[in-house]
Design an enzyme around this catalytic site. Structure first.
Site, PDB file in Angstrom:
ATOM      1  N   ASP A  33     106.329 -35.461 -92.758  1.00  0.00           N
ATOM      2  CA  ASP A  33     105.375 -34.376 -92.578  1.00  0.00           C
ATOM      3  C   ASP A  33     104.824 -34.374 -91.153  1.00  0.00           C
ATOM      4  O   ASP A  33     104.990 -35.323 -90.411  1.00  0.00           O
ATOM      5  CB  ASP A  33     104.221 -34.526 -93.568  1.00  0.00           C
ATOM      6  CG  ASP A  33     104.706 -34.417 -94.998  1.00  0.00           C
ATOM      7  OD1 ASP A  33     105.537 -33.541 -95.275  1.00  0.00           O
ATOM      8  OD2 ASP A  33     104.277 -35.239 -95.832  1.00  0.00           O
ATOM      9  N   LYS A  55     104.370 -28.202 -91.483  1.00  0.00           N
ATOM     10  CA  LYS A  55     104.128 -26.953 -90.783  1.00  0.00           C
ATOM     11  C   LYS A  55     103.939 -27.270 -89.306  1.00  0.00           C
ATOM     12  O   LYS A  55     103.045 -28.003 -88.926  1.00  0.00           O
ATOM     13  CB  LYS A  55     102.882 -26.285 -91.352  1.00  0.00           C
ATOM     14  CG  LYS A  55     102.652 -24.885 -90.832  1.00  0.00           C
ATOM     15  CD  LYS A  55     101.523 -24.238 -91.621  1.00  0.00           C
ATOM     16  CE  LYS A  55     100.927 -23.052 -90.892  1.00  0.00           C
ATOM     17  NZ  LYS A  55     101.886 -21.998 -90.611  1.00  0.00           N
ATOM     18  N   MET A 170      91.157 -32.695 -99.048  1.00  0.00           N
ATOM     19  CA  MET A 170      91.481 -31.304 -98.712  1.00  0.00           C
ATOM     20  C   MET A 170      90.268 -30.393 -98.881  1.00  0.00           C
ATOM     21  O   MET A 170      90.417 -29.222 -99.231  1.00  0.00           O
ATOM     22  CB  MET A 170      92.638 -30.777 -99.581  1.00  0.00           C
ATOM     23  CG  MET A 170      93.934 -31.541 -99.364  1.00  0.00           C
ATOM     24  SD  MET A 170      95.259 -30.970-100.447  1.00  0.00           S
ATOM     25  CE  MET A 170      94.829 -31.751-101.988  1.00  0.00           C
TER      26      MET A 170
HETATM   27  N1  SAH Z   1      98.655 -38.292-100.468  1.00  0.00           N
HETATM   28  C1  SAH Z   1      97.516 -38.332 -99.603  1.00  0.00           C
HETATM   29  C2  SAH Z   1      96.609 -37.134 -99.766  1.00  0.00           C
HETATM   30  C3  SAH Z   1      97.265 -35.856 -99.362  1.00  0.00           C
HETATM   31  S1  SAH Z   1      96.174 -34.509 -99.411  1.00  0.00           S
HETATM   32  C4  SAH Z   1      96.740 -39.615 -99.845  1.00  0.00           C
HETATM   33  O1  SAH Z   1      96.976 -40.301-100.827  1.00  0.00           O
HETATM   34  O2  SAH Z   1      95.917 -39.959 -99.010  1.00  0.00           O
HETATM   35  C5  SAH Z   1      95.654 -34.427 -97.728  1.00  0.00           C
HETATM   36  C6  SAH Z   1      94.195 -34.776 -97.645  1.00  0.00           C
HETATM   37  O3  SAH Z   1      94.027 -36.176 -97.574  1.00  0.00           O
HETATM   38  C7  SAH Z   1      93.512 -34.246 -96.411  1.00  0.00           C
HETATM   39  O4  SAH Z   1      93.129 -32.904 -96.556  1.00  0.00           O
HETATM   40  C8  SAH Z   1      92.312 -35.154 -96.330  1.00  0.00           C
HETATM   41  O5  SAH Z   1      91.330 -34.805 -97.264  1.00  0.00           O
HETATM   42  C9  SAH Z   1      92.910 -36.466 -96.771  1.00  0.00           C
HETATM   43  N2  SAH Z   1      93.361 -37.233 -95.634  1.00  0.00           N
HETATM   44  C10 SAH Z   1      94.617 -37.584 -95.318  1.00  0.00           C
HETATM   45  N3  SAH Z   1      94.640 -38.309 -94.188  1.00  0.00           N
HETATM   46  C11 SAH Z   1      93.370 -38.413 -93.781  1.00  0.00           C
HETATM   47  C12 SAH Z   1      92.722 -39.042 -92.685  1.00  0.00           C
HETATM   48  N4  SAH Z   1      93.418 -39.710 -91.767  1.00  0.00           N
HETATM   49  N5  SAH Z   1      91.390 -38.955 -92.576  1.00  0.00           N
HETATM   50  C13 SAH Z   1      90.669 -38.278 -93.482  1.00  0.00           C
HETATM   51  N6  SAH Z   1      91.209 -37.676 -94.529  1.00  0.00           N
HETATM   52  C14 SAH Z   1      92.544 -37.742 -94.682  1.00  0.00           C
END
Ligand code: SAH
Length: 487
Positions: A33, A55, A170
């Site tokens: 991604d 994207k 998110m």
């Molecule tokens: N599979 C991922 C979540 C994907 S959804 C997991 O387990 O972490 C994507 C969301 O994860 C983002 O919108 C945000 O809310 C959170 N996220 C992912 N990376 C992040 C980061 N470095 N700092 C803060 N939030 C993060």
């Protein structure tokens, strides 16, 4: 072959699991991604195919159906496929859909769980998601659905009623609507709330507020929102490291640049490796081979850099030929390079510059006649040491061990240098090469040098020196940076 659904963790590349690193190392294809960290992609073999399905700014997003089809096709083609996903692949990451597509097509797959941002991002902000007695549950909710429209499937009232910690992923963009719904659900508006942006990364930023006020701070994605008593905890550690968030350019040659960058990152810096120097064999490489073969005929061998040590020992066939020879090192880095080869330096001067080395060697010799000295070093270097020794009657053999050259300009330099706060120069040639290649205007605001000689070269280019190490080593330079930013 197998398709691996691998969790990459929330951003800090060292939060990848060992199993994740293992399957990446033998991948034929990596499907990743947009937010994937480049250094994780580097764990795949150099010739592995890398396919971005995120994207791209201005470009289209690959649809989930297309990603599923791609994974199935590559799996069926017998490739080892790594599908790298942020955080954990089964937490709001559509890993379930990918696994279902693979299962339906009869393609073998494995899931390599990752550290989810739901837990790790708060942890990096110093917020434990549970606390004994006060926070006995944590609920992880998607903020992707618009709570104002009331069409989503998240039961915000139930989330509010549960009372423990609420973690919203998110949710940055819809922060106000989400907080409003939770308040409407009965949670007190003054409940502590935090939004952690770019968690676990050098640009992490934590906004601390209450449920009622968090949206006023306008959190930007990617952000993890934490609501509950624990959000008031301020056990900050990541953001408190001495060089946290500082963008620092490293201009040393590789692999030394990587080692220095790693030390800076350990202290929280965002280290940018932009080597301004590289080492090549000298024009006349037979001379070093001959000098090494006759090493035993010298009274002293004097090393002025770790690279000089490395090149000399490549040519030294039998360690015993150094048996009766005394060995000097200009400083601790060079002495460490010798120690790596089981040679303990007989002499390290007090200050790690040629003048000091000359003085120390002159003091060593005493009343007997000065001896024969071999100096394997860079093809072009200052003549303070050989001239001084020769003037004192030494029989001096200066042998080129390597050539320092300016590497080709990095095409990404402009992007890498943007917003950089500090540039580090560890030798005069890093200064001259860098400014020749990129110009003095590309030099970040603060210049940090390893010592007075490098500082003089910096000033000769019309630049100011903001930081100069008192201990003229890389460790000394890092200590000076820490000192500068914690003062
Ligand atoms: N599979 C991922 C979540 C994907 S959804 C997991 O387990 O972490 C994507 C969301 O994860 C983002 O919108 C945000 O809310 C959170 N996220 C992912 N990376 C992040 C980061 N470095 N700092 C803060 N939030 C993060």
């Amino acid at each position: 072959m197998t398709v691996y659904l691998v969790g990459a963790g929330p951003g800090d590349p060292s939060l990848l699991t060992l199993r994740g690193a293992e399957v990446l190392a033998s991948a034929d294809v990596v499907v990743y991604d947009r937010l994937s960290v480049a250094s994780l992609l580097d764990l795949a073999p150099p010739n592995a195919e890398r396919i971005s399905v995120g994207k791209q700014p201005g470009g289209p997003r690959t649809s989930q159906e297309d990603i599923n089809a791609l994974l199935v096709a590559r799996g069926q083609a017998g490739q080892q496929v790594v599908r790298l996903k942020g955080g954990d692949p089964f937490v709001f990451a559509r890993g379930g859909e990918e696994a279902a597509a693979l299962a339906a097509a009869g393609v073998a797959f494995e899931v390599v769980p990752g550290i989810t941002s739901a837990v790790a991002v708060p942890a990096y902000a110093g917020i434990p998601v549970t606390m004994r007695y006060s926070s006995t549950s944590f609920t992880v909710v998607t903020g992707h659905e618009d709570p104002a429209k009331g069409e989503g499937s998240v039961n915000w009232e139930a989330v509010a009623a549960l009372g423990g910690t609420v973690v919203v992923l998110m949710g940055a963009v819809r922060c106000r609507a989400i907080c409003d719904r939770i308040i409407a659900g009965g949670m007190a508006p003054e409940t502590p709330a935090a939004a952690v942006q770019w968690g676990t990364r050098p640009n992490q930023r934590t906004l601390r507020a209450t449920l009622a006020t968090l949206a006023d701070f306008d959190p930007q994605p990617p952000a993890t929102i934490v609501i509950g008593e624990v959000a008031a905890a301020d056990l900050a550690w990541f953001e408190n490291r001495p060089l946290f968030g500082r963008r620092i350019v490293v201009t040393r040659a590789q692999p030394q640049a990587a080692a220095m960058a790693a030390e800076l990152r350990r202290r929280g810096a965002e280290a940018i490796e932009l080597p301004a120097i590289a080492f090549e064999p000298p024009e006349d490489h037979d001379r070093l081979a001959r000098a090494a073969a006759e090493a035993g005929s010298y009274d002293w061998v004097v090393f002025t850099s770790p690279t000089g040590v490395a090149r000399f020992f490549e040519h030294l066939r039998d360690a015993r030929s150094l048996g009766g020879v005394r060995v000097a090192a200009i400083g601790p880095g060079t002495a460490a390079a010798l120690a790596d080869r089981n040679v303990v330096a007989d002499l390290i001067p007090e200050k790690y510059v040629a003048e000091s080395l000359l003085e120390a060697l002159s003091n060593e010799v005493g009343p007997e006649r000065p001896g024969r000295v071999l100096i394997p070093r860079a093809e072009t270097a200052r003549d303070v040491l050989p001239d001084g020794l020769a003037a004192a009657g030494w029989d001096v053999d200066v042998v080129p061990a390597y050539r320092t050259v300016a590497p080709a300009p990095d095409p990404d330099a402009a992007a890498l240098l943007a917003d950089a706060e500090v540039i580090t120069f560890t030798s005069s040639s890093t200064v001259t090469n860098f400014t020749d290649t990129y110009g003095t205007t590309a030099v970040p605001e603060v210049v940090a040098t390893i010592g007075p000689v490098t500082s003089a070269t910096t000033r000769s280019r019309g630049l100011e020196v903001g930081i100069e190490a008192t201990d003229h080593t890389v460790d000394g330079l890092i200590a000076a940076l820490e000192d500068y930013f914690t003062r």
